[in-house]
Design an enzyme around this catalytic site. Sequence first.
Site, short mmCIF file in Angstrom:
data_model
loop_
_atom_site.label_atom_id
_atom_site.label_comp_id
_atom_site.label_asym_id
_atom_site.label_seq_id
_atom_site.Cartn_x
_atom_site.Cartn_y
_atom_site.Cartn_z
N LEU A 79 -3.60 -12.28 12.64
CA LEU A 79 -3.37 -13.37 11.69
C LEU A 79 -2.11 -13.10 10.86
O LEU A 79 -1.66 -11.96 10.77
CB LEU A 79 -4.60 -13.50 10.78
CG LEU A 79 -5.88 -13.83 11.58
CD1 LEU A 79 -7.12 -13.41 10.83
CD2 LEU A 79 -5.92 -15.31 11.92
N PRO A 80 -1.55 -14.15 10.22
CA PRO A 80 -0.26 -13.97 9.54
C PRO A 80 -0.29 -13.00 8.36
O PRO A 80 0.49 -12.04 8.33
CB PRO A 80 0.12 -15.38 9.09
CG PRO A 80 -0.72 -16.32 9.91
CD PRO A 80 -1.96 -15.56 10.27
N THR A 111 -0.28 -7.61 10.31
CA THR A 111 0.46 -6.75 9.37
C THR A 111 0.19 -7.27 7.96
O THR A 111 0.69 -8.34 7.58
CB THR A 111 1.97 -6.79 9.65
OG1 THR A 111 2.19 -6.43 11.00
CG2 THR A 111 2.71 -5.83 8.73
N LYS A 190 2.85 1.23 9.70
CA LYS A 190 3.60 0.04 10.15
C LYS A 190 4.57 -0.42 9.06
O LYS A 190 5.72 -0.77 9.34
CB LYS A 190 2.59 -1.06 10.49
CG LYS A 190 3.14 -2.47 10.58
CD LYS A 190 3.95 -2.72 11.83
CE LYS A 190 4.48 -4.15 11.85
NZ LYS A 190 5.42 -4.41 12.92
N LYS A 265 8.34 -10.57 4.44
CA LYS A 265 6.94 -10.27 4.10
C LYS A 265 6.69 -8.76 4.20
O LYS A 265 6.18 -8.14 3.26
CB LYS A 265 6.00 -11.01 5.05
CG LYS A 265 4.54 -10.59 4.94
CD LYS A 265 3.66 -11.28 5.96
CE LYS A 265 3.83 -10.77 7.36
NZ LYS A 265 2.78 -9.97 7.94
P1 NAD Z 1 1.81 -16.71 14.03
O1 NAD Z 1 1.94 -17.45 12.77
O2 NAD Z 1 2.61 -17.13 15.22
O3 NAD Z 1 0.26 -16.72 14.51
C1 NAD Z 1 -0.84 -16.61 13.65
C2 NAD Z 1 -1.97 -17.47 14.21
O4 NAD Z 1 -3.10 -17.34 13.34
C3 NAD Z 1 -1.62 -18.95 14.27
O5 NAD Z 1 -1.84 -19.44 15.59
C4 NAD Z 1 -2.58 -19.59 13.26
O6 NAD Z 1 -3.01 -20.90 13.63
C5 NAD Z 1 -3.73 -18.60 13.30
N1 NAD Z 1 -4.56 -18.71 12.10
C6 NAD Z 1 -4.18 -18.71 10.79
N2 NAD Z 1 -5.25 -18.87 10.00
C7 NAD Z 1 -6.33 -18.94 10.81
C8 NAD Z 1 -7.72 -19.13 10.58
N3 NAD Z 1 -8.22 -19.26 9.34
N4 NAD Z 1 -8.54 -19.17 11.65
C9 NAD Z 1 -8.05 -19.04 12.92
N5 NAD Z 1 -6.75 -18.89 13.20
C10 NAD Z 1 -5.89 -18.84 12.15
O7 NAD Z 1 2.07 -15.19 13.68
P2 NAD Z 1 2.49 -14.01 14.69
O8 NAD Z 1 3.97 -13.97 14.85
O9 NAD Z 1 1.61 -14.07 15.89
O10 NAD Z 1 2.14 -12.73 13.78
C11 NAD Z 1 0.80 -12.33 13.53
C12 NAD Z 1 0.84 -11.02 12.76
O11 NAD Z 1 1.53 -10.03 13.55
C13 NAD Z 1 1.61 -11.09 11.43
O12 NAD Z 1 0.95 -10.32 10.47
C14 NAD Z 1 2.97 -10.51 11.78
O13 NAD Z 1 3.61 -9.92 10.65
C15 NAD Z 1 2.61 -9.48 12.83
N6 NAD Z 1 3.69 -9.17 13.77
C16 NAD Z 1 4.49 -10.16 14.28
C17 NAD Z 1 5.50 -9.84 15.17
C18 NAD Z 1 6.42 -10.91 15.73
O14 NAD Z 1 7.47 -10.56 16.31
N7 NAD Z 1 6.06 -12.20 15.63
C19 NAD Z 1 5.70 -8.50 15.55
C20 NAD Z 1 4.85 -7.52 15.06
C21 NAD Z 1 3.84 -7.87 14.16
#
Ligand code: NAD
Length: 319
Positions: A79-80, A111, A190, A265
């Site tokens: 999740l975000p 994260t 991380k 973030k």
């Molecule tokens: P994203 O926003 O693409 O995906 C998050 C998903 O969570 C979305 O599909 C959203 O609809 C879902 N969501 C939010 N609230 C929800 C709820 N209440 N119930 C069900 N689903 C829900 O984010 P992401 O890029 O996939 O990143 C996710 C995590 O991973 C973050 O913490 C980010 O910092 C970390 N991260 C991201 C990357 C990257 O390159 N994108 C790399 C490493 C770590």
Amino acid sequence: MATDSSKDIKTFGFIGLGLMGKPMSINLASKLEADQHLFVYDLVESAVSEVCESAPDRVSPCQSAQDVANKADFIITMLPEGKHVKIVYIDGPQNICSAQLDGKTLVDCSTIDAATTLSVKDHLGQHFPQTSFYDAPVSGGTLGAIKATIAFFLGCHEDDPNLPTLKAILGTMGKEIIPCGGPSLGIVSKLCNNYLSGTITIACSEAFDMGIRAGVDPQVLYKVFSAGTGQNTISDKWCPVPGIVPEAPSSKGYKGGFKIQLMLKDYGLAASMAESLGSKPVLGKAGLEAWKDASGDSRFYDLDSRVMYQYVKARGDAE
Ligand code: NAD
């Protein structure tokens, strides 16, 4: 899957099917045994459908986080931010903790901050003493998630009895699983890593900018940084200057990669963590201001964080 203990788990759950969670869950589904099944949920229905369509006989949609948690024995969340993790686990409607969880394993790959992960762990420990919860944030970006090459920083000890099972299951989505020493220390590790890569991104962008302004060909600077003591992965693989590394986001209009607002973030979380621990980073305050300023600029928002080079260049050009 590699170990016998992971084969004993027949039902898996995945909540949060965004940029990272979608390819991770698709990779997990592709490696399940015939008698194993994956249950998935996201607020975005199209994301749920896409994951289900990747392996219709092995993946089923769920109606809520609670639904996933009732049906699965091993549950992953991606999740975000911390507030979303709190909602999905504890505070939101039909949350994970409103399901029957005893004996289950939950792994949060988001994260977030260490305090939130510890509060979720405490809550689970109080209500479901037989349940295991781990923080396991990842590194390696969206490309790594698609290729199953991400690294997991796992909040557990080397001698955790669940480690072989965790390694087998997380190993379907990534290539390195590093136990970081105990609960929340995966998150801490991380954030330290992203503080480092965020700071290197700024320094690398500045070094290119000053060298180019002085008349050195950027290709030459690239070779110098690779051969010299300034060698670093941001320059080598994710070069912030366009046209030097063809597969880097900078060469594709800064599309794909790690979004600048996610860097802000994580950098902010790392800065707060440092402050709470009495660590006084020399570069942290200035770095955070730069990430805030660059993320707030509509020209750079939503682009790969290595667009920091364009931010640095624009500052010089404006003089
Ligand atoms: P994203 O926003 O693409 O995906 C998050 C998903 O969570 C979305 O599909 C959203 O609809 C879902 N969501 C939010 N609230 C929800 C709820 N209440 N119930 C069900 N689903 C829900 O984010 P992401 O890029 O996939 O990143 C996710 C995590 O991973 C973050 O913490 C980010 O910092 C970390 N991260 C991201 C990357 C990257 O390159 N994108 C790399 C490493 C770590």
